[in-house]
Design an enzyme around this catalytic site. Structure first.
Site, PDB file in Angstrom:
ATOM      1  N   GLY A   1       0.852  -1.180   0.000  1.00 28.45           N
ATOM      2  CA  GLY A   1       0.000   0.000   0.000  1.00 28.45           C
ATOM      3  C   GLY A   1       0.888   1.229   0.000  1.00 28.45           C
ATOM      4  O   GLY A   1       2.039   1.179  -0.424  1.00 28.45           O
ATOM      5  N   ARG A   2       0.370   2.339   0.522  1.00 31.33           N
ATOM      6  CA  ARG A   2       1.195   3.545   0.627  1.00 31.33           C
ATOM      7  C   ARG A   2       1.918   3.645   1.953  1.00 31.33           C
ATOM      8  O   ARG A   2       2.828   4.462   2.117  1.00 31.33           O
ATOM      9  CB  ARG A   2       0.355   4.801   0.389  1.00 31.33           C
ATOM     10  CG  ARG A   2       0.131   5.078  -1.084  1.00 31.33           C
ATOM     11  CD  ARG A   2      -0.533   6.409  -1.340  1.00 31.33           C
ATOM     12  NE  ARG A   2      -1.828   6.510  -0.696  1.00 31.33           N
ATOM     13  CZ  ARG A   2      -2.111   7.323   0.318  1.00 31.33           C
ATOM     14  NH1 ARG A   2      -1.215   8.133   0.811  1.00 31.33           N
ATOM     15  NH2 ARG A   2      -3.326   7.336   0.853  1.00 31.33           N
TER      16      ARG A   2
ATOM     17  N   GLU B   1       5.774   4.049   2.209  1.00 32.55           N
ATOM     18  CA  GLU B   1       6.390   5.333   1.851  1.00 32.55           C
ATOM     19  C   GLU B   1       6.804   6.123   3.075  1.00 32.55           C
ATOM     20  O   GLU B   1       7.805   6.827   3.054  1.00 32.55           O
ATOM     21  CB  GLU B   1       5.417   6.194   1.037  1.00 32.55           C
ATOM     22  CG  GLU B   1       5.066   5.658  -0.314  1.00 32.55           C
ATOM     23  CD  GLU B   1       3.986   6.490  -0.985  1.00 32.55           C
ATOM     24  OE1 GLU B   1       3.743   7.644  -0.563  1.00 32.55           O
ATOM     25  OE2 GLU B   1       3.368   5.978  -1.938  1.00 32.55           O
TER      26      GLU B   1
ATOM     27  N   CYS C   1       4.285  -6.385  -2.285  1.00 38.21           N
ATOM     28  CA  CYS C   1       3.930  -5.160  -2.992  1.00 38.21           C
ATOM     29  C   CYS C   1       4.983  -4.065  -2.792  1.00 38.21           C
ATOM     30  O   CYS C   1       6.113  -4.200  -3.208  1.00 38.21           O
ATOM     31  CB  CYS C   1       2.529  -4.724  -2.578  1.00 38.21           C
ATOM     32  SG  CYS C   1       1.747  -3.571  -3.721  1.00 38.21           S
TER      33      CYS C   1
ATOM     34  N   TYR D   1       5.833  -5.105  -6.311  1.00 38.44           N
ATOM     35  CA  TYR D   1       4.993  -4.450  -7.297  1.00 38.44           C
ATOM     36  C   TYR D   1       5.902  -3.855  -8.373  1.00 38.44           C
ATOM     37  O   TYR D   1       6.986  -3.352  -8.075  1.00 38.44           O
ATOM     38  CB  TYR D   1       4.127  -3.369  -6.630  1.00 38.44           C
ATOM     39  CG  TYR D   1       3.181  -2.695  -7.592  1.00 38.44           C
ATOM     40  CD1 TYR D   1       2.178  -3.422  -8.220  1.00 38.44           C
ATOM     41  CD2 TYR D   1       3.329  -1.346  -7.896  1.00 38.44           C
ATOM     42  CE1 TYR D   1       1.317  -2.819  -9.122  1.00 38.44           C
ATOM     43  CE2 TYR D   1       2.463  -0.734  -8.796  1.00 38.44           C
ATOM     44  CZ  TYR D   1       1.468  -1.478  -9.406  1.00 38.44           C
ATOM     45  OH  TYR D   1       0.621  -0.883 -10.306  1.00 38.44           O
TER      46      TYR D   1
END
Length: 184
Positions: A85-86, A89, A115, A138
């Site tokens: 997911g994010r 980050e 991912c 990903y």
């Protein structure tokens, strides 16, 4: 005594990539502990592939974290799962992440990275853990895998020693099957 697995995540974690491993671990009889930068209610996101050149994102379920990163004693855990997911980050910026990751890698404990999790692994200054290894992630994280010193594979699931890596949420059944094998 049941084995314990740490899930390292935060806000904007991909819902399937945190819930599937969490419930699968519980189903298999393991203690699963969700850690985030601060102990709080996390907001998950749903990534989907609907004709765009990249994924779309929608709000997902809320999820309680059990401990903050600062509270994590990695020696108390038998394995680590890093969902995508994010969240990767920004959780990679937390000062506790290198300490946690280093413990699992130095002790050859199972590490599951799916991912965008390669972004979190990039928080380590010591890239020797990944040299000569092969990993997947990903597609947009190919360069991040290569920056680790690992070879990127387009396979959607890959196992290299104690590291189980997966491309995205559609690969979760194989990802968790291989991770659970690593836990023994």
């Amino acid at each position: 005594m049941s084995k314990k697995v740490l899930l390292l995540t935060g806000d904007a974690v991909e819902a399937l990539e945190v819930y599937y491993p969490y419930y699968r671990l519980l189903e298999a009889g393991y203690e699963a502990v969700i850690a985030s930068p601060k102990k709080k209610t996390l907001h998950t996101v749903v990534h989907d592939f609907v004709g765009w050149d990249t994924y779309t994102e929608k709000p997902g379920y809320q999820l309680e974290s059990h401990v903050s990163f600062a509270e994590v004693d990695p020696s108390q855990f038998d394995g680590l799962v890093i969902p995508g997911g994010r969240a990767p980050e920004y959780i990679r910026l937390d000062e506790n992440v290198p300490r946690i990751l280093t413990h699992f890698l130095e002790n050859n404990k199972p590490v599951g990275a799916i991912c965008h999790a390669a972004l979190v692994l990039g928080a380590l200054k010591d890239k020797s853990f990944f040299e000569g290894r092969t990993m997947t992630a990903y597609t947009a994280c190919r360069f991040d895998v290569e920056q680790l010193g690992a070879k990127y594979t387009e396979e959607t699931l890959h196992v290299d020693g104690n590291i189980v890596s997966g491309h995205a949420w559609p690969d979760l059944p194989g990802f968790m099957r291989e991770f659970l094998k690593q836990l023994g």
